[in-house]
Design a protein around this motif. Structure first.
Motif, PDB file in Angstrom:
ATOM      1  N   GLU A  77       0.858  -1.195   0.000  1.00 22.13           N
ATOM      2  CA  GLU A  77       0.000   0.000   0.000  1.00 22.13           C
ATOM      3  C   GLU A  77       0.888   1.237   0.000  1.00 22.13           C
ATOM      4  O   GLU A  77       1.833   1.332   0.777  1.00 22.13           O
ATOM      5  N   PRO A  78       0.615   2.221  -0.876  1.00 21.12           N
ATOM      6  CA  PRO A  78       1.548   3.345  -0.989  1.00 21.12           C
ATOM      7  C   PRO A  78       1.655   4.154   0.307  1.00 21.12           C
ATOM      8  O   PRO A  78       0.712   4.244   1.082  1.00 21.12           O
ATOM      9  N   LYS A  79       2.833   4.710   0.468  1.00 21.41           N
ATOM     10  CA  LYS A  79       3.121   5.541   1.640  1.00 21.41           C
ATOM     11  C   LYS A  79       3.267   6.990   1.165  1.00 21.41           C
ATOM     12  O   LYS A  79       3.609   7.229   0.011  1.00 21.41           O
ATOM     13  N   PRO A  80       3.028   7.952   2.044  1.00 21.96           N
ATOM     14  CA  PRO A  80       3.084   9.358   1.615  1.00 21.96           C
ATOM     15  C   PRO A  80       4.524   9.859   1.488  1.00 21.96           C
ATOM     16  O   PRO A  80       5.028  10.594   2.337  1.00 21.96           O
ATOM     17  N   ILE A  81       5.191   9.435   0.426  1.00 22.74           N
ATOM     18  CA  ILE A  81       6.583   9.826   0.186  1.00 22.74           C
ATOM     19  C   ILE A  81       6.692  10.371  -1.234  1.00 22.74           C
ATOM     20  O   ILE A  81       6.224   9.733  -2.185  1.00 22.74           O
ATOM     21  N   ARG A  82       7.315  11.537  -1.391  1.00 24.43           N
ATOM     22  CA  ARG A  82       7.648  12.102  -2.711  1.00 24.43           C
ATOM     23  C   ARG A  82       9.136  11.864  -2.926  1.00 24.43           C
ATOM     24  O   ARG A  82       9.941  12.119  -2.030  1.00 24.43           O
ATOM     25  N   ILE A  83       9.503  11.376  -4.104  1.00 26.84           N
ATOM     26  CA  ILE A  83      10.912  11.012  -4.314  1.00 26.84           C
ATOM     27  C   ILE A  83      11.398  11.508  -5.671  1.00 26.84           C
ATOM     28  O   ILE A  83      10.740  11.290  -6.691  1.00 26.84           O
ATOM     29  N   PHE A  84      12.549  12.174  -5.646  1.00 27.15           N
ATOM     30  CA  PHE A  84      13.241  12.597  -6.870  1.00 27.15           C
ATOM     31  C   PHE A  84      14.450  11.681  -7.051  1.00 27.15           C
ATOM     32  O   PHE A  84      15.268  11.522  -6.150  1.00 27.15           O
ATOM     33  N   MET A  85      14.577  11.111  -8.256  1.00 24.59           N
ATOM     34  CA  MET A  85      15.680  10.176  -8.531  1.00 24.59           C
ATOM     35  C   MET A  85      16.497  10.667  -9.724  1.00 24.59           C
ATOM     36  O   MET A  85      15.947  11.234 -10.673  1.00 24.59           O
ATOM     37  N   GLN A  86      17.784  10.401  -9.663  1.00 28.64           N
ATOM     38  CA  GLN A  86      18.682  10.692 -10.798  1.00 28.64           C
ATOM     39  C   GLN A  86      19.658   9.557 -10.925  1.00 28.64           C
ATOM     40  O   GLN A  86      20.139   9.010  -9.931  1.00 28.64           O
ATOM     41  N   ASP A  87      19.951   9.175 -12.168  1.00 30.68           N
ATOM     42  CA  ASP A  87      21.049   8.228 -12.426  1.00 30.68           C
ATOM     43  C   ASP A  87      21.558   8.474 -13.843  1.00 30.68           C
ATOM     44  O   ASP A  87      20.974   9.270 -14.594  1.00 30.68           O
ATOM     45  N   GLY A  88      22.649   7.806 -14.191  1.00 27.14           N
ATOM     46  CA  GLY A  88      23.230   7.953 -15.515  1.00 27.14           C
ATOM     47  C   GLY A  88      23.384   6.607 -16.197  1.00 27.14           C
ATOM     48  O   GLY A  88      23.612   5.584 -15.545  1.00 27.14           O
ATOM     49  N   THR A  89      23.275   6.607 -17.524  1.00 25.65           N
ATOM     50  CA  THR A  89      23.346   5.345 -18.261  1.00 25.65           C
ATOM     51  C   THR A  89      24.734   4.719 -18.216  1.00 25.65           C
ATOM     52  O   THR A  89      24.907   3.558 -18.567  1.00 25.65           O
ATOM     53  N   ASN A  90      25.733   5.490 -17.787  1.00 25.20           N
ATOM     54  CA  ASN A  90      27.090   4.930 -17.673  1.00 25.20           C
ATOM     55  C   ASN A  90      27.469   4.636 -16.213  1.00 25.20           C
ATOM     56  O   ASN A  90      28.647   4.473 -15.908  1.00 25.20           O
ATOM     57  N   ASP A  91      26.457   4.555 -15.339  1.00 23.04           N
ATOM     58  CA  ASP A  91      26.714   4.258 -13.929  1.00 23.04           C
ATOM     59  C   ASP A  91      27.121   2.789 -13.795  1.00 23.04           C
ATOM     60  O   ASP A  91      26.306   1.887 -14.009  1.00 23.04           O
ATOM     61  N   HIS A  92      28.370   2.554 -13.480  1.00 23.82           N
ATOM     62  CA  HIS A  92      28.933   1.203 -13.403  1.00 23.82           C
ATOM     63  C   HIS A  92      28.841   0.460 -14.743  1.00 23.82           C
ATOM     64  O   HIS A  92      28.670  -0.763 -14.787  1.00 23.82           O
ATOM     65  N   ILE A  93      28.909   1.233 -15.832  1.00 26.64           N
ATOM     66  CA  ILE A  93      28.933   0.657 -17.185  1.00 26.64           C
ATOM     67  C   ILE A  93      30.190   1.196 -17.878  1.00 26.64           C
ATOM     68  O   ILE A  93      30.425   2.416 -17.849  1.00 26.64           O
ATOM     69  N   VAL A  94      30.996   0.321 -18.471  1.00 30.23           N
ATOM     70  CA  VAL A  94      32.150   0.761 -19.254  1.00 30.23           C
ATOM     71  C   VAL A  94      32.071   0.093 -20.618  1.00 30.23           C
ATOM     72  O   VAL A  94      31.361  -0.907 -20.789  1.00 30.23           O
ATOM     73  N   PRO A  95      32.795   0.637 -21.620  1.00 31.76           N
ATOM     74  CA  PRO A  95      32.650   0.091 -22.982  1.00 31.76           C
ATOM     75  C   PRO A  95      32.914  -1.402 -23.089  1.00 31.76           C
ATOM     76  O   PRO A  95      32.265  -2.097 -23.882  1.00 31.76           O
ATOM     77  N   THR A  96      33.829  -1.912 -22.274  1.00 36.68           N
ATOM     78  CA  THR A  96      34.140  -3.341 -22.382  1.00 36.68           C
ATOM     79  C   THR A  96      33.214  -4.204 -21.532  1.00 36.68           C
ATOM     80  O   THR A  96      33.246  -5.423 -21.611  1.00 36.68           O
ATOM     81  N   GLN A  97      32.434  -3.552 -20.672  1.00 33.47           N
ATOM     82  CA  GLN A  97      31.491  -4.304 -19.825  1.00 33.47           C
ATOM     83  C   GLN A  97      30.151  -3.574 -19.840  1.00 33.47           C
ATOM     84  O   GLN A  97      29.748  -2.964 -18.853  1.00 33.47           O
ATOM     85  N   THR A  98      29.498  -3.670 -20.992  1.00 31.52           N
ATOM     86  CA  THR A  98      28.227  -2.955 -21.138  1.00 31.52           C
ATOM     87  C   THR A  98      27.138  -3.583 -20.281  1.00 31.52           C
ATOM     88  O   THR A  98      26.085  -2.983 -20.098  1.00 31.52           O
ATOM     89  N   TYR A  99      27.418  -4.759 -19.747  1.00 30.75           N
ATOM     90  CA  TYR A  99      26.468  -5.438 -18.860  1.00 30.75           C
ATOM     91  C   TYR A  99      26.659  -5.018 -17.411  1.00 30.75           C
ATOM     92  O   TYR A  99      25.950  -5.494 -16.530  1.00 30.75           O
ATOM     93  N   GLY A 100      27.637  -4.166 -17.150  1.00 35.84           N
ATOM     94  CA  GLY A 100      27.837  -3.687 -15.790  1.00 35.84           C
ATOM     95  C   GLY A 100      29.099  -4.231 -15.166  1.00 35.84           C
ATOM     96  O   GLY A 100      29.517  -5.348 -15.463  1.00 35.84           O
ATOM     97  N   THR A 101      29.704  -3.454 -14.298  1.00 34.79           N
ATOM     98  CA  THR A 101      31.003  -3.812 -13.729  1.00 34.79           C
ATOM     99  C   THR A 101      30.906  -4.393 -12.330  1.00 34.79           C
ATOM    100  O   THR A 101      31.916  -4.764 -11.757  1.00 34.79           O
ATOM    101  N   SER A 102      29.715  -4.463 -11.763  1.00 33.89           N
ATOM    102  CA  SER A 102      29.594  -4.877 -10.361  1.00 33.89           C
ATOM    103  C   SER A 102      28.885  -6.213 -10.221  1.00 33.89           C
ATOM    104  O   SER A 102      27.985  -6.532 -11.002  1.00 33.89           O
ATOM    105  N   PHE A 103      29.275  -6.955  -9.183  1.00 37.49           N
ATOM    106  CA  PHE A 103      28.575  -8.200  -8.853  1.00 37.49           C
ATOM    107  C   PHE A 103      27.108  -7.954  -8.510  1.00 37.49           C
ATOM    108  O   PHE A 103      26.292  -8.874  -8.544  1.00 37.49           O
ATOM    109  N   ALA A 104      26.778  -6.711  -8.169  1.00 37.21           N
ATOM    110  CA  ALA A 104      25.473  -6.434  -7.553  1.00 37.21           C
ATOM    111  C   ALA A 104      24.393  -6.091  -8.565  1.00 37.21           C
ATOM    112  O   ALA A 104      23.229  -5.972  -8.195  1.00 37.21           O
ATOM    113  N   GLY A 105      24.764  -5.914  -9.825  1.00 38.44           N
ATOM    114  CA  GLY A 105      23.738  -5.613 -10.822  1.00 38.44           C
ATOM    115  C   GLY A 105      23.979  -4.303 -11.535  1.00 38.44           C
ATOM    116  O   GLY A 105      25.072  -3.734 -11.488  1.00 38.44           O
TER     117      GLY A 105
END
Lengths: 54, 561
Positions: free
Chosen positions: B214-242
């Motif tokens: 059930e939703p809670k009364p929270i307003r949230i602003f999010m930002q991220d980048g498409t190269n966050d933990h992404i490098v050209p040789t590892q387009t699938y991501g550089t971290s074990f965590a996803g």
């Protein structure tokens, strides 16, 4: 021990005259209720529920 | 996720576009003539939640601060970074406050704790990941019981959750979101930059919880980048965590699904604050827009669209504008509830030594005469209330057609250790017998027998706690207070329980309180065959097929630690 005021839900029931369309919930020593859009089953009415989504 | 957006995201990640340039704008530069707030640093000494561990802190006080008025505030995790050149929070606050684009707020800046060494040959214990990347309410407890009271000694801080924001970067974003998620009665605004909603210490589980809960009364602003933990040789991501960008998108869509007031800005940067710092003024304006209007929950707009599928949606169960209301005062404890067909609810009241009745108006009266130390109440056919009293070990039935119990008759004697029972339309009873680790059956003639020995289930059933019948009374659900799984049994013609399956898989509370385990208590079913379990997370509602599809919030907060 859990911190003060940090009790789990301890009991629940549907209620309501006619359709049981309220939920009551107890949390330790406090009792809460709210109306809902569903209807509770009861001991005195036996009915076949619909086939579930699979 | 929308296929088109996902495709865009993946294409962007796959070809690892060069990062767009982000620069701090005029709102992040000191402006002549703008009143300047002051920043005061202090050290919060070690407390209860992080023993031995001090926290470096600072408070920004706006030039417009009025000590006579409760003042809104934001808490910035990784406070030193927020004060620094990448975010310049005090400068941004000065500028936006002067133009009345955000309220005249206090800023509270807190760094993660570091446990000091005993000798120079030792290494510190660094608490950042422990404090921030946690699903438990411990960090919220730290903020509410130690940090905020320390600041409130000197400044008049608002107690309204609408006046309280949280901001975090990376793992700090998880800490900020979780503090609001665990205490929506205290915090309503969250700023999340490059949030670490990945599989490190449980934050990857959040989207699934958000979509069910059930939703809670929270307003949230999010930002991220498409190269966050992404490098050209590892387009699938550089971290074990996803994948950071994908998981931010998944988190955003979960919040959208559940009707939250949420915005995601997806840029092209990596795991840094270049974009976050540049858009901080816009993010703050968005987060505090319409102030002092409160942040409230609402249904997603899609509920009113023709292609809305109502199956297994929390909005098909609740009215978002009709939350829990408390009935009566403070009772000692309520471990069993039942209701008659006229809308009266019954529960044992161990302090008054009787069974209480709550009518549809909320009025509470004593239904049985003291002393009556019943522990379990269940409504049966013929307006009969069945009660179990441990001291006599009897189940007694009485009429509810009168204002107080009448026509009492004993159904069965000498049932020691009953933890719950369920009554069928034919007047038969199933009961959990904790003393013999069995589920017993009493037929309509009053003959008792064992329907199930749970030791025969090879340890899969741990601690049965509640019973409920399916609407057709062909199945018995047995909740387990320890195991993650609760059970479904088929009722055989002779009343015995057969073909048991650990059918219902609960979402578990994130707690270090081991005695809680799943914490599943009583259960009930609706006429569609959905099963409702009382749990520490709230009421978990399972589809007939065993999936938890909805979670109704508890009125009070989740277990601590």
């Amino acid at each position: 021990m859990p911190a003060p005021g940090a009790e789990p839900l301890s009991a629940i029931t549907f209620s309501g005259a006619g359709d049981a369309d309220w939920i009551y919930a107890a949390q330790g020593g406090k009792l809460y209720r709210r109306p809902v859009k569903v209807t509770g089953a009861n001991a005195w009415t036996v009915m076949k529920p619909p086939k579930p989504t699979l | 996720m929308r296929p088109f957006l996902l495709s865009l995201l993946l294409i962007s990640a796959a070809i690892a576009l060069p990062a767009q340039e982000y620069t701090l704008g005029p709102d992040s530069q000191p402006q002549d003539g703008t009143p300047k707030g002051t920043v005061i640093k202090f050290v919060l000494p070690p407390g209860k939640y992080y023993p031995g561990t001090p926290h470096n802190c600072a408070v920004y006080v706006p030039a417009q601060f009025d000590p006579s008025k409760p003042t809104p505030f934001m808490i910035f995790l990784d406070g030193g970074q927020a004060l620094g050149s990448s975010m310049r929070v005090p400068v941004v606050f000065d500028n936006l406050i002067a133009r009345h684009e955000i309220p005249a707020m206090i800023g509270i800046f807190v760094d993660p704790g570091i446990l000091p060494v005993v000798s120079d040959t030792d290494q510190n214990r660094y608490n950042r990941i422990y404090e921030y990347d946690s699903m438990t309410p411990r960090f919220a407890d730290f903020l509410l019981n130690e940090l905020i009271p320390a600041v409130a000694k000197s400044y008049n801080l608002s107690k309204s959750p609408d006046d309280r924001g949280l901001s975090g970067v990376s793992t700090g974003a998880v800490g900020a979101f979780m503090a609001a998620w665990n205490r929506p009665d205290q915090f309503h605004r969250v700023l999340s930059f490059i949030g670490t909603y990945v599989a490190m210490k449980g934050a990857d589980r959040l989207p699934a919880l958000v979509r069910r809960t059930e939703p809670k009364p929270i307003r949230i602003f999010m930002q991220d980048g498409t190269n966050d933990h992404i490098v050209p040789t590892q387009t699938y991501g550089t971290s074990f965590a996803g994948s950071w960008p994908i998981n931010n998108q998944v988190m955003y869509e979960a919040l959208e699904f559940e009707g939250y007031d949420v915005k995601l800005v997806m840029g092209t940067e990596g795991h840094n604050l270049k974009q976050g710092g540049a858009i901080l003024p816009d993010a703050l304006r968005w987060l505090w827009r319409d102030y002092p209007q409160p942040v409230v929950v609402h249904e997603p707009a899609a509920v009113h669209e023709p292609d809305w599928d109502p199956v297994a949606k929390v909005f098909s169960t609740i009215y978002v504008d009709k939350p829990w209301q408390q009935i009566g005062g403070e009772f000692h404890s309520i471990y069993s509830l039942t209701a008659d067909r006229n809308g009266n609810v019954y529960f044992p009241d161990p302090v008054a030594g009787c069974v209480d009745r709550v009518d549809a108006t909320g009025k509470v009266t004593h239904f049985t005469e003291p002393p009556d130390y019943a522990s379990i109440v269940r409504m049966g056919v013929g307006d009969q209330l069945y009660t179990y009293e441990p001291s006599t070990a009897d189940i007694v039935a009485s009429s509810t057609l009168t204002a107080v119990a009448s026509g009492e008759r004993t159904i069965i004697r000498n049932l020691a250790g009953v933890k719950d029972f369920a009554v069928t339309q034919k007047g038969a009873i199933y009961f959990i017998d904790g003393s013999s680790a069995t589920i017993g059956f009493i037929d309509s003639a009053g003959e008792a027998k064992t329907a199930l020995r749970w030791a025969d289930l090879d340890g899969e059933m741990t601690l049965p706690h509640g019973l409920t019948l399916s609407p057709d009374q062909s199945m018995l659900v047995v909740s387990d207070g320890v195991s993650r799984y609760s059970w479904s049994f088929q009722i055989a013609p002779d009343g015995s329980l057969e073909n048991g399956e650990p059918f219902y898989r609960m979402e578990l509370p994130e707690t270090t309180m081991l005695p809680w385990q799943s914490g599943t208590r009583g259960a009930m079913e609706d006429t569609a065959g959905m099963v409702y379990f009382a749990t520490p997370l709230g009421i978990q509602i399972c589809m007939e097929n065993g999936r938890v599809a909805e979670i109704l919030n508890c009125r009070r907060r989740a277990p601590s630690r």
